[in-house]
Design a protein around this motif. Structure first.
Motif, short mmCIF file in Angstrom:
data_model
loop_
_atom_site.label_atom_id
_atom_site.label_comp_id
_atom_site.label_asym_id
_atom_site.label_seq_id
_atom_site.Cartn_x
_atom_site.Cartn_y
_atom_site.Cartn_z
N GLY A 1 24.16 -62.57 -24.37
CA GLY A 1 22.90 -62.57 -24.96
C GLY A 1 21.68 -62.92 -24.16
O GLY A 1 21.97 -63.38 -23.02
N VAL A 2 20.62 -62.88 -24.71
CA VAL A 2 19.28 -63.54 -24.07
C VAL A 2 18.71 -64.37 -25.21
O VAL A 2 18.87 -64.53 -26.29
CB VAL A 2 18.38 -62.47 -23.60
CG1 VAL A 2 19.12 -61.44 -22.60
CG2 VAL A 2 18.10 -61.54 -24.94
N PRO A 3 17.73 -65.34 -24.26
CA PRO A 3 17.16 -66.46 -25.28
C PRO A 3 16.40 -65.94 -26.63
O PRO A 3 16.72 -66.34 -27.68
CB PRO A 3 16.17 -66.89 -24.52
CG PRO A 3 16.92 -66.96 -23.23
CD PRO A 3 17.40 -65.60 -23.26
N THR A 4 15.77 -64.88 -26.50
CA THR A 4 15.10 -64.14 -27.61
C THR A 4 16.13 -63.95 -28.75
O THR A 4 15.83 -64.04 -29.98
CB THR A 4 13.94 -63.06 -27.27
OG1 THR A 4 15.08 -62.08 -26.64
CG2 THR A 4 12.87 -63.71 -26.47
N LEU A 5 17.24 -63.41 -28.39
CA LEU A 5 18.18 -62.85 -29.40
C LEU A 5 18.94 -64.00 -29.91
O LEU A 5 19.04 -64.34 -31.39
CB LEU A 5 19.24 -61.74 -28.65
CG LEU A 5 20.53 -61.77 -29.45
CD1 LEU A 5 19.78 -60.68 -30.84
CD2 LEU A 5 21.44 -60.66 -28.92
N LEU B 1 19.54 -67.33 -34.84
CA LEU B 1 19.49 -68.60 -35.67
C LEU B 1 18.54 -68.49 -36.69
O LEU B 1 18.56 -68.93 -37.82
CB LEU B 1 19.10 -69.74 -34.64
CG LEU B 1 20.21 -70.09 -33.68
CD1 LEU B 1 19.37 -70.91 -32.61
CD2 LEU B 1 21.26 -70.99 -34.27
N ALA B 2 17.75 -67.43 -36.71
CA ALA B 2 16.49 -67.43 -37.75
C ALA B 2 17.21 -66.46 -38.75
O ALA B 2 16.34 -66.19 -39.79
CB ALA B 2 15.36 -66.81 -36.96
N ALA B 3 18.10 -65.70 -38.72
CA ALA B 3 18.90 -64.60 -39.45
C ALA B 3 18.87 -65.35 -40.90
O ALA B 3 19.69 -66.27 -40.97
CB ALA B 3 20.04 -64.13 -38.80
N LEU C 1 4.29 -66.94 -35.17
CA LEU C 1 4.73 -67.97 -36.12
C LEU C 1 5.99 -67.29 -37.05
O LEU C 1 6.20 -66.24 -37.25
CB LEU C 1 3.53 -68.09 -37.23
CG LEU C 1 2.44 -68.82 -36.58
CD1 LEU C 1 1.21 -68.77 -37.53
CD2 LEU C 1 2.86 -70.42 -36.12
N LYS C 2 6.79 -68.28 -37.68
CA LYS C 2 7.82 -67.87 -38.32
C LYS C 2 7.34 -67.24 -39.75
O LYS C 2 6.00 -67.72 -40.04
CB LYS C 2 8.67 -69.04 -38.68
CG LYS C 2 9.46 -69.69 -37.46
CD LYS C 2 10.22 -70.81 -37.86
CE LYS C 2 11.15 -71.29 -36.81
NZ LYS C 2 11.75 -72.71 -36.77
N ASN C 3 8.16 -66.61 -40.32
CA ASN C 3 7.73 -65.99 -41.51
C ASN C 3 7.26 -66.99 -42.63
O ASN C 3 8.10 -67.99 -42.92
CB ASN C 3 8.92 -65.09 -42.18
CG ASN C 3 9.22 -63.66 -41.44
OD1 ASN C 3 8.34 -63.17 -40.90
ND2 ASN C 3 10.38 -63.28 -41.58
N GLY C 4 6.37 -66.71 -43.39
CA GLY C 4 5.68 -67.83 -44.22
C GLY C 4 4.64 -68.61 -43.83
O GLY C 4 4.08 -69.70 -44.59
N VAL D 1 6.76 -72.69 -35.42
CA VAL D 1 6.62 -71.51 -34.08
C VAL D 1 7.76 -70.89 -34.21
O VAL D 1 9.09 -71.47 -34.17
CB VAL D 1 6.37 -72.22 -33.06
CG1 VAL D 1 6.29 -71.55 -31.76
CG2 VAL D 1 4.75 -72.86 -33.21
N LEU D 2 8.08 -69.81 -34.06
CA LEU D 2 9.23 -68.84 -33.82
C LEU D 2 9.30 -68.45 -32.20
O LEU D 2 10.54 -68.88 -31.57
CB LEU D 2 9.22 -67.50 -34.25
CG LEU D 2 10.21 -66.60 -34.05
CD1 LEU D 2 11.74 -66.86 -34.34
CD2 LEU D 2 10.24 -65.09 -34.67
#
Length: 521
Positions: free
Chosen positions: A268-272, A277-279, A465-468, A442-443
């Motif tokens: 994978g790659v870092p953004t993925l 992890l955020a799924a 930013l993360k959701n919310g 922060v996302l």
């Protein structure tokens, strides 16, 4: 690290080399895609038929063909068929614009185009825009009736298998890869038949340690240097099975394949990894069969690697490679993982850090990374000045800044053209980004240098930013204070702009040149 490696024979056709390794695995699955399975025997048979089909079209040794196809079992057939026939595939990103393809067609002077049916209209738009006129267009998996000038991919397979491979030398040109464009217009990077052989002998055998029992799955597509090793050179050299996915690698799509096909190796790659992890509903450890994961493209932040290891029970081996070196040359390894770093030199490669004066850098000093290894590309096509700047004798200038500690572990410090000098001191954008993303709101974050009213370079952060979480003046002030608390005060971003998403290449690399342009607008 210098070790004894097995050199390739002087006469080497890489496709034929892979077929010979797997003669005893004719019935074993080599590839699995959404349409079905392709065995090792069928892969060799179809590739040899495709080689004959190319020859029947009038394509000759060393002529280039554009390979613009989604990941499916037709991709390795086309690529290996070209190599077997001595024709040179020019593997290109499937997410570009007609203008990009028009440039690549003209630059490579491709005589034919191999294209997925879903991409045919885009290719035609490139040709209509005045791109170099190709003689033949071969379409894979077309969902519609083909225009008169196009040929069906399956039609080329009606030919008898080519009896013997093109008698190529190890140093003959085998294929091209275009750079991802993270720093502007892509360059045609020319690789030999020996180059993928060397990536197998170095990274695959000494870091991945694949066996025929492995099932591998790469989020990075086959047209990238990283993906080509992950999904073709490495598994085929080991007799493993590869899962291919045509669609975009979203967390949901990746989790589906990880659960359905039970890969033991994931690339994978870092953004993925951050997105996985955020799924909202990730699979449990017990639902997966992973023994190792890898990361490349950009440095993997420490906390992402550590969180992934904790959540999924599998280490992520972060490393750095390049289109020019064909794959990873500096990497963490099983049993020797240092999150937040790129690890140590892959056996078979030499690494040197050099200061601004060209002299070797000492421990804990930031320097330009140079690498020496047999997988280095031959040149950038028709770009002599850029070739000379990158390929300097037996050394290749990576364009990255790194530091090395006393234990010989290397830590990324940013791209050479991304490094910022603030108050007379170097600031690594990656270091500031790594601090920012530790904040719970922060996302993602990317830091670039922008010129202030006094003509001085100051670090500016672009933050997703993360959701919310909502952007506000209080959030900006909080983030600045957060970075000051973690880093030397002069390193904090003087400005923070909140955006919906960061501009990236298809490999997940942040396109910092776009952010720099945005910052100066």
């Amino acid at each position: 690290m210098s070790i004894a490696l097995n050199p390739p024979p002087e006469r080497l056709n890489f496709a034929d080399y892979l077929f010979a390794l797997n003669i005893g695995r004719a019935g074993k699955p080599a590839y699995i895609d959404d349409a079905g399975t392709l065995s090792y025997g069928a892969l060799a048979e179809r590739s040899r038929r495709f080689a004959s089909g190319l020859t029947a079209l009038g394509l000759r040794r060393e002529e280039r063909v554009l390979l613009l196809m989604h990941d499916c079992t037709d991709w390795p057939v086309a690529f290996l068929g070209c190599l077997y026939a001595g024709v040179v595939p020019v593997c290109v990103n499937t997410l570009l614009t007609p203008a990009d393809y028009a440039f690549m067609l003209a630059h490579s002077r491709a005589q034919a185009a191999l294209v997925s049916g879903a991409l045919l209209a885009t290719l035609q738009a490139a040709l209509d825009a005045g791109a170099h006129a190709v003689r033949e267009i071969v379409v894979s998996r077309a969902a519609q009736e083909l225009p008169g000038r196009c040929r069906n991919f399956e039609g080329l397979l009606d030919a008898s298998p080519m009896a013997a491979p093109a008698d190529t030398a190890a140093d003959d040109i085998a294929f091209w890869l275009y750079s991802s464009g993270s720093t502007g217009r892509p360059k045609g990077t020319v690789h030999s038949h020996a180059n993928p052989y060397w990536t197998v002998e170095t990274y695959a055998k000494n870091v991945l340690r694949l066996s025929e029992n492995d099932v591998v799955f790469s989020a990075a597509k086959l047209f990238f240097a990283y993906g080509l090793g992950n999904g073709l050179s490495f598994p085929l050299a080991a007799g493993a099975t590869t899962v291919l996915m045509a669609e975009r690698p979203t967390p949901a799509a990746v989790f589906q394949r990880l659960c359905q096909h039970q890969p033991t190796v994931f690339y994978g790659v870092p953004t993925l990894y951050a997105a996985m992890l955020a799924a909202p509903e990730p699979p449990a450890q017990g639902e997966l069969a992973l023994r190792v994961c890898t990361s490349a493209g950009e440095a993997l932040p420490r906390q992402i690697g550590e969180r992934f290891r904790k959540q999924f029970g599998c280490d992520v081996l972060d490393g750095i490679g390049s289109t020019e070196m064909l794959h990873i040359f500096l990497s963490n390894a099983p049993g020797d993982v240092h999150y937040g770093t790129s690890g140590r030199p892959v056996p078979g490669y030499e690494i040197e850090l050099r200061g601004d004066d060209g002299r070797p850098s000492g421990n804990d000093e930031v320097g330009d990374l140079f690498v020496k290894g047999a997988s280095a590309a031959l040149m950038y096509w028709a770009q002599r000045e850029k070739s000379q700047a990158t390929f300097q004798g037996s050394w290749t200038r990576s364009g990255d800044k790194y530091s090395r500690d006393a234990a010989g572990v290397y830590t990324y410090a940013g791209r050479s053209d991304d490094m910022l000098k603030v108050s007379g001191q170097y600031v690594s954008p990656f270091e500031v980004e790594a601090a920012l993303i530790q904040h719970p709101a922060v996302l993602e974050a990317a830091v670039v240098g922008v010129i202030d009213a006094d003509g001085l370079t100051k670090p500016k952060a672009y933050v997703v930013l993360k959701n919310g979480h909502l952007a506000a003046t209080e959030t900006e002030a909080e983030l600045k204070a957060f970075v000051k608390d973690k880093l030397a005060p002069f390193k904090y971003p003087r400005r923070i702009e909140f955006i919906a998403e960061l501009p990236k290449t298809a490999t997940g690399k942040i396109q910092r040149f776009k952010l720099r342009e945005l910052g100066q607008a």
